[in-house]
Design a protein around this motif. Sequence first.
Motif, PDB file in Angstrom:
ATOM      1  N   GLU A 206     -10.984   8.763 -46.046  1.00  0.00           N
ATOM      2  CA  GLU A 206     -10.437  10.290 -46.281  1.00  0.00           C
ATOM      3  C   GLU A 206     -11.721  10.711 -47.582  1.00  0.00           C
ATOM      4  OE1 GLU A 206      -5.776  10.092 -46.910  1.00  0.00           O
ATOM      5  OE2 GLU A 206      -6.792   8.440 -46.452  1.00  0.00           O
ATOM      6  N   GLY A 207     -11.970  11.791 -47.196  1.00  0.00           N
ATOM      7  CA  GLY A 207     -13.354  12.138 -48.944  1.00  0.00           C
ATOM      8  C   GLY A 207     -14.202  11.583 -47.981  1.00  0.00           C
ATOM      9  N   LEU A 208     -14.368  11.372 -46.960  1.00  0.00           N
ATOM     10  CA  LEU A 208     -15.509  10.735 -46.235  1.00  0.00           C
ATOM     11  C   LEU A 208     -15.176  11.678 -44.010  1.00  0.00           C
ATOM     12  CD1 LEU A 208     -17.453   8.136 -47.263  1.00  0.00           C
ATOM     13  CD2 LEU A 208     -17.773  10.903 -47.139  1.00  0.00           C
ATOM     14  N   ASP A 209     -14.048  12.235 -44.572  1.00  0.00           N
ATOM     15  CA  ASP A 209     -13.878  12.927 -42.566  1.00  0.00           C
ATOM     16  C   ASP A 209     -14.672  13.594 -41.811  1.00  0.00           C
ATOM     17  OD1 ASP A 209     -11.277  12.835 -45.081  1.00  0.00           O
ATOM     18  OD2 ASP A 209      -9.675  13.236 -44.002  1.00  0.00           O
ATOM     19  N   MET A 210     -15.786  14.274 -42.287  1.00  0.00           N
ATOM     20  CA  MET A 210     -16.702  14.987 -41.577  1.00  0.00           C
ATOM     21  C   MET A 210     -17.509  13.742 -40.809  1.00  0.00           C
ATOM     22  SD  MET A 210     -15.937  18.382 -41.407  1.00  0.00           S
ATOM     23  CE  MET A 210     -17.570  18.266 -40.560  1.00  0.00           C
ATOM     24  N   LEU A 211     -17.132  12.344 -40.820  1.00  0.00           N
ATOM     25  CA  LEU A 211     -17.801  11.747 -40.801  1.00  0.00           C
ATOM     26  C   LEU A 211     -17.508  11.367 -39.085  1.00  0.00           C
ATOM     27  CD1 LEU A 211     -19.927   8.678 -40.461  1.00  0.00           C
ATOM     28  CD2 LEU A 211     -17.800   8.041 -40.517  1.00  0.00           C
ATOM     29  N   VAL A 212     -16.408  11.747 -38.553  1.00  0.00           N
ATOM     30  CA  VAL A 212     -15.846  12.050 -37.280  1.00  0.00           C
ATOM     31  C   VAL A 212     -16.371  13.113 -36.583  1.00  0.00           C
ATOM     32  CG1 VAL A 212     -14.369  11.759 -35.956  1.00  0.00           C
ATOM     33  CG2 VAL A 212     -14.143  10.504 -37.212  1.00  0.00           C
ATOM     34  N   PRO A 213     -16.009  14.280 -37.007  1.00  0.00           N
ATOM     35  CA  PRO A 213     -17.298  15.818 -36.312  1.00  0.00           C
ATOM     36  C   PRO A 213     -18.463  14.964 -36.098  1.00  0.00           C
ATOM     37  CG  PRO A 213     -14.973  16.581 -38.008  1.00  0.00           C
ATOM     38  CD  PRO A 213     -15.394  14.513 -37.660  1.00  0.00           C
ATOM     39  N   ILE A 214     -19.301  14.047 -37.501  1.00  0.00           N
ATOM     40  CA  ILE A 214     -20.559  14.746 -36.914  1.00  0.00           C
ATOM     41  C   ILE A 214     -20.729  13.460 -35.824  1.00  0.00           C
ATOM     42  CG2 ILE A 214     -22.048  13.591 -38.686  1.00  0.00           C
ATOM     43  CD1 ILE A 214     -21.863  14.325 -41.011  1.00  0.00           C
ATOM     44  N   LEU A 215     -20.043  12.447 -35.791  1.00  0.00           N
ATOM     45  CA  LEU A 215     -20.358  11.823 -34.439  1.00  0.00           C
ATOM     46  C   LEU A 215     -20.045  12.385 -33.691  1.00  0.00           C
ATOM     47  CD1 LEU A 215     -18.839   7.876 -36.007  1.00  0.00           C
ATOM     48  CD2 LEU A 215     -21.553   8.363 -36.014  1.00  0.00           C
ATOM     49  N   ASP A 216     -18.509  13.401 -33.293  1.00  0.00           N
ATOM     50  CA  ASP A 216     -19.220  14.252 -31.763  1.00  0.00           C
ATOM     51  C   ASP A 216     -20.062  14.660 -31.350  1.00  0.00           C
ATOM     52  OD1 ASP A 216     -15.587  13.832 -31.998  1.00  0.00           O
ATOM     53  OD2 ASP A 216     -15.590  15.158 -33.014  1.00  0.00           O
ATOM     54  N   GLU A 217     -20.511  15.684 -32.435  1.00  0.00           N
ATOM     55  CA  GLU A 217     -21.775  16.292 -32.479  1.00  0.00           C
ATOM     56  C   GLU A 217     -23.257  15.719 -32.523  1.00  0.00           C
ATOM     57  OE1 GLU A 217     -21.830  19.946 -32.902  1.00  0.00           O
ATOM     58  OE2 GLU A 217     -23.597  20.137 -32.312  1.00  0.00           O
ATOM     59  N   ILE A 218     -23.008  14.450 -32.763  1.00  0.00           N
ATOM     60  CA  ILE A 218     -24.522  13.436 -32.780  1.00  0.00           C
ATOM     61  C   ILE A 218     -23.992  13.192 -30.880  1.00  0.00           C
ATOM     62  CG2 ILE A 218     -25.447  11.269 -33.157  1.00  0.00           C
ATOM     63  CD1 ILE A 218     -24.774  11.974 -35.630  1.00  0.00           C
ATOM     64  N   ILE A 219     -23.359  12.261 -30.754  1.00  0.00           N
ATOM     65  CA  ILE A 219     -22.633  11.663 -29.686  1.00  0.00           C
ATOM     66  C   ILE A 219     -22.875  13.727 -28.389  1.00  0.00           C
ATOM     67  CG2 ILE A 219     -21.342  10.560 -27.479  1.00  0.00           C
ATOM     68  CD1 ILE A 219     -20.678   9.388 -30.785  1.00  0.00           C
ATOM     69  N   SER A 220     -22.454  14.182 -28.554  1.00  0.00           N
ATOM     70  CA  SER A 220     -22.837  15.525 -27.152  1.00  0.00           C
ATOM     71  C   SER A 220     -23.950  15.857 -27.511  1.00  0.00           C
ATOM     72  CB  SER A 220     -21.822  15.903 -27.147  1.00  0.00           C
ATOM     73  OG  SER A 220     -21.844  16.509 -28.484  1.00  0.00           O
ATOM     74  N   GLY A 221     -24.338  15.673 -28.436  1.00  0.00           N
ATOM     75  CA  GLY A 221     -25.728  16.810 -28.377  1.00  0.00           C
ATOM     76  C   GLY A 221     -27.106  15.417 -27.791  1.00  0.00           C
ATOM     77  N   ALA A 222     -26.530  13.486 -28.271  1.00  0.00           N
ATOM     78  CA  ALA A 222     -27.731  12.899 -27.374  1.00  0.00           C
ATOM     79  C   ALA A 222     -27.239  12.997 -25.450  1.00  0.00           C
ATOM     80  CB  ALA A 222     -27.700  11.515 -27.998  1.00  0.00           C
ATOM     81  N   ALA A 223     -26.161  13.090 -25.897  1.00  0.00           N
ATOM     82  CA  ALA A 223     -25.851  12.761 -24.500  1.00  0.00           C
ATOM     83  C   ALA A 223     -26.730  14.280 -23.754  1.00  0.00           C
ATOM     84  CB  ALA A 223     -24.761  12.987 -23.669  1.00  0.00           C
ATOM     85  N   ASP A 224     -26.824  15.854 -24.397  1.00  0.00           N
ATOM     86  CA  ASP A 224     -27.889  16.474 -23.502  1.00  0.00           C
ATOM     87  C   ASP A 224     -28.986  16.254 -23.270  1.00  0.00           C
ATOM     88  OD1 ASP A 224     -25.165  17.582 -23.218  1.00  0.00           O
ATOM     89  OD2 ASP A 224     -25.098  19.421 -25.223  1.00  0.00           O
ATOM     90  N   THR A 225     -29.898  14.961 -24.417  1.00  0.00           N
ATOM     91  CA  THR A 225     -30.678  14.905 -24.043  1.00  0.00           C
ATOM     92  C   THR A 225     -30.853  13.753 -22.986  1.00  0.00           C
ATOM     93  OG1 THR A 225     -30.789  14.386 -26.383  1.00  0.00           O
ATOM     94  CG2 THR A 225     -31.536  15.390 -26.027  1.00  0.00           C
TER      95      THR A 225
END
Length: 941
Positions: A206-225
């Motif tokens: 808590e306080g850094l909750d955006m870590l999870v959506p950031i990881l979502d974005e990175i992983i799906s982006g990396a998968a695309d590449t």
Amino acid sequence: MTLGRFAGVNAGYVLELYERYRHNPESVDPATRAAFEKWNPAELEGTTSEPASAPASANVRAVVAATILADSIRRYGHLAAQLDPLGSQPIGDPSLSPETYEISADDLKQLPGSLVGGPVAETSATAYEAIEKLRRVYCSSTGFDYSHIFVPEERDWLRHAAESGRFLPPLDPESSDALLARMTQVEVFERFLQRTFPGKTRFSLEGLDMLVPILDEIISGAADTGARHAVIGMAHRGRLNVLAHILEKPYEQILAEFKDPVVAERLRVDLGWMGDVKYHAGARTSTPRGHTFVTMPPNPSHLEAVNPVVVGMARAAGTYVDEGGAGRFRSAATLPVLIHGDAAFPGQGIVAETLNLSRLDGYDTGGTIHIIANNQLGFTATPDESYSTSYASGLARGFKIPIVHVNADDPAACLEAARLAWEYRGRFQRDFLIDLVGYRRHGHNEGDEPAFTQPLMYKKIATHPTVREQFARTLIAQGAQTPQSVETIVKTHYTVLELALASLKPEEDLEPPVAEPAPPGAASRAETAVPLERLRQINEGLQQAPPAFTFHKKLERARERRKSVLNNPDERTIDWSTAEELALASILADGVAVRLTGEDVERGTFSQRHAVFHDAETGARFVPLQTFPQASAAFEIHNSPLSEAGVVGFEFGYNIQEPGRLVIWEAQYGDFINGAQVIIDQFVTSGRSKWGLQPSLVFLLPHGHEGQGPEHSSARPERFLQSAADINMRVMNCTTAAQYFHLLRRQAALLRRDPLPLVVLTPKSLLRHPLVASTPKELAEGRFRSVIDDSDARQRVSSVRRLVLCSGKVYVDLVSSERRQVSSNVAICRVEQLAPFPRVALREVLDGYPSLEEVVWLQEEPENMGAWDWVRGQLVETIQDQFSLRYIGRVRSASPSEGSSAWHQINQRRLVDEAFTLDSGDIKEPTVLSKAVQSLAAFKR
Ligand SMILES: Cc1ncc(C[n+]2csc(CCOP(=O)(O)OP(=O)(O)O)c2C)c(N)n1
């Protein structure tokens, strides 16, 4: 005032514009043209004392000032960005203000937007407008920090990416709803755990909750590449949340761990299973996210120690070794992501060691994405107390890693940072760092009171709305959600967790990973001999150099000798390095890939290996183990950077990721292994017991007392032996080239069947010693022997009263002594395998001496070091009360050896003398070294 004052920062840019204007006045905009019409460029360089005419000078000054201002915003805008969700003021910088350059908003409004350049210029009529847009890019809730990137193409790309806003997420209704749901899931998970297990440590995100959506974005982006695999390394903070939501670890499993049931039959203490706390556990997705599997290795409490492990795993997963050669690394195949703490990142040296690997040939992963989970505190320590750099991320600047600082309460900015990270990584195959600036809602752990030390901060936090609440309010204000719909999402996520808890059967849901034990005797069944004919073919293959390759003269002679080394099966022609090369070559020919790294391993510390030749004329490389025709797997060899913790962690990661390859790390001298002590203790020796890992990394540690002083004598075997517990490692100190040959081949054969780390204490001066050399026949017919009995004593077994047991180099000192010839009552037996202790083999040796009275353990290390402490207990159990047990060795000492070669000789001679002197005194009890004490005392006098 003259324009000369601006010479420097942007003079080049103005001169370039001026040049353009000179060649074609139409190529610059009208205002600039007007300014240049009467301007003398020499003035800019301060070479003229003639002032330009006042109006023109004023205009040009404004042009220069505007370009400098724009440049400053690009470089230093991050200093004025609002990064702290708790609202502390950014430090700012005078260079960001027009007043510094004595221009006004009106001046800027007179100038064209094109002066500022970049995407903002395209949509701005005036420089004023463009500068304001730049401020919104660089000084809002994202701080783009990339001016330290020296590659123009990368810097331009970053600048364009930031200023065009093309990575900002659309946040249309659909993606906003999805984001709100994700944020709710993250927050509710923590709140639910807090409510269900109040005060239990979970290291809330808590306080850094955006870590999870950031990881979502990175992983799906990396998968695309094209990434097939993402490996995430992180410490305690938010780990459970990431395990649940990124690694998809079932809630039931996590809740069962909180319940912590004792299920006797699952504890498997018989396998050495001790387990670990839940926030150190690793996981792997069972199905891919998109095309990408996600793995998180377990890690210890030691912050940042997992960094090189993750990077090594990624390297291994992306390296293809299924044919001879050097191995092929595919950079896009695996994405490493490292999540750091803001106090740990600057504080722990292993971070710098890992970053230093990022662009090295044998270690590059095609770019690691780093995220500093920056809650502005390290336990109770403030940033002022934690780092000397301006930001927690400061270290990354030196490694030319682009940095984006981002306010964790701005979801769109966070997602933009994530997209930028994977796009940059995909394009340039380089590391990228996101400094996610948030706060820590609770204490360091959930039982901790943060207001003791940070009263003001925690007053603010108490009333600070969560990022989900803020985002929900925005969506409500936009009409995209209602208070009721937001509440429904919250309830839905609570319900999922409540159902998981209600149906929980902790005893069944808890699944400790336990490494299956090897079948009994697996190690002894390894066939390691290689028929002589096969060895000869391989050796011939190794001698095939590229045409016209010019060897160094001295090496040429050695290679000539190598050609005939297998001619006579009974001649002692195989020295240590020949045995090593033949072992590795035969392993490669068997289809097992090998990776050998360490400082200067290509040549070898003692100039003994020469696995890589350099053409004396051209410098071109030739690596016989990569070119010999029989190879059916790759041989990777790399001189490592001057690091121990970082590179050993890397090799450990490589090894656990690809356990079918033989991974060998060599220390320059054995002593330096203690620079990697955290990796040894926390991963290598205990990884199986804590986490069910099965490493099989090989350590080659030059060891032996040769009068070189305290720092080049000991690989500190006592440290390994202290942690040896029969199922966690093998420790060897062998004395012949053939033994080494069989040992390496045995390790390769056991990679699948009985994997254990292998520690080999290796020789230094003995590398070329005739007594260490072996015959070709010993390679072709022999096998590894854990204990080597005294073959000379076989003729006189009944006269032997004392059996001296020793290990490693000191054996050569003993058998070279002239006293050996006249001491028929002493036999010398080598214990080549220290752990697991070869009791059965030793028992057989003891039984072969009918008149034996005394067993001696002789070592050259001080009594509190070496193998004695480990061996003593083993020997007491092996010999029972049948014989007395005596210790011969150096006295207890604070340092491993004498600092003087002369003193070394005295002590070494004394050991040998004592080995052959049967004391007429009481030998029924283990003795301290009375003689050594006397000799020491005499020396001191
Ligand atoms: C190498 C090491 N030293 C000390 C500690 C004890 N320790 C645990 S957490 C912590 C503070 C870490 O601060 P930070 O890196 O900012 O991460 P945070 O807990 O704030 O997320 C410390 C000192 C540790 N775990 N590892």
